[in-house]
Design a protein around this motif. Structure first.
Motif, mmCIF file in Angstrom:
data_model
loop_
_atom_site.group_PDB
_atom_site.id
_atom_site.type_symbol
_atom_site.label_atom_id
_atom_site.label_comp_id
_atom_site.label_asym_id
_atom_site.label_seq_id
_atom_site.Cartn_x
_atom_site.Cartn_y
_atom_site.Cartn_z
ATOM 1 N N GLY A 1 31.281 15.713 44.810
ATOM 2 C CA GLY A 1 30.901 14.543 45.590
ATOM 3 C C GLY A 1 29.639 14.769 46.400
ATOM 4 N N ALA A 2 29.524 15.956 46.981
ATOM 5 C CA ALA A 2 28.328 16.264 47.771
ATOM 6 C C ALA A 2 27.083 16.309 46.893
ATOM 7 C CB ALA A 2 28.507 17.583 48.509
ATOM 8 N N ALA A 3 27.207 16.907 45.716
ATOM 9 C CA ALA A 3 26.051 16.998 44.818
ATOM 10 C C ALA A 3 25.631 15.611 44.318
ATOM 11 C CB ALA A 3 26.384 17.898 43.637
ATOM 12 N N ILE A 4 26.603 14.817 43.904
ATOM 13 C CA ILE A 4 26.289 13.479 43.407
ATOM 14 C C ILE A 4 25.758 12.605 44.538
ATOM 15 C CG2 ILE A 4 27.308 11.379 42.445
ATOM 16 C CD1 ILE A 4 29.224 13.276 40.882
ATOM 17 N N GLY A 5 26.382 12.699 45.717
ATOM 18 C CA GLY A 5 25.935 11.906 46.862
ATOM 19 C C GLY A 5 24.536 12.276 47.318
ATOM 20 N N ALA A 6 24.218 13.568 47.309
ATOM 21 C CA ALA A 6 22.883 14.000 47.719
ATOM 22 C C ALA A 6 21.828 13.498 46.740
ATOM 23 C CB ALA A 6 22.828 15.522 47.824
ATOM 24 N N GLY A 7 22.129 13.591 45.462
ATOM 25 C CA GLY A 7 21.180 13.091 44.462
ATOM 26 C C GLY A 7 20.980 11.592 44.565
ATOM 27 N N ALA A 8 22.081 10.869 44.705
ATOM 28 C CA ALA A 8 21.981 9.411 44.814
ATOM 29 C C ALA A 8 21.281 9.010 46.107
ATOM 30 C CB ALA A 8 23.375 8.798 44.755
#
Length: 82
Positions: free
Chosen positions: A32-39
């Motif tokens: 979630g952190a990786a996807i959220g940071a990218g988005a």
């Protein structure tokens, strides 16, 4: 350029090996952190804002959301039998 690509790939492969013994809560938080940071970075950059702030906020919110989702996956599922 070629050495840089090889070193990035080596770090990525070694980093993935550390994720094998994670609980679903930990996996959800990391994903979630990786996807959220990218988005967050992408949306901020496209809207003309600060991509760093967007990545920070998106990563934090994605990490919390992913951890909550992973925690729900860890709970035992009870079925009613009639």
């Amino acid at each position: 350029m070629n050495k840089k690509l090889v070193s990035i790939l080596a770090v990525a492969v070694l980093g993935m090996g550390g994720c094998t013994n994670m609980t679903p809560t930990q996996q959800g938080a990391l994903s979630g952190a990786a996807i959220g940071a990218g988005a967050g970075a992408g949306i901020s950059a496209l809207s003309g804002g600060n991509a760093g702030v967007g990545a920070l906020l998106g990563g934090a919110l994605g990490g919390v959301g992913g951890a909550l989702y992973g925690h729900e996956q860890e709970k035992p599922k009870y079925r009613r039998t009639y």
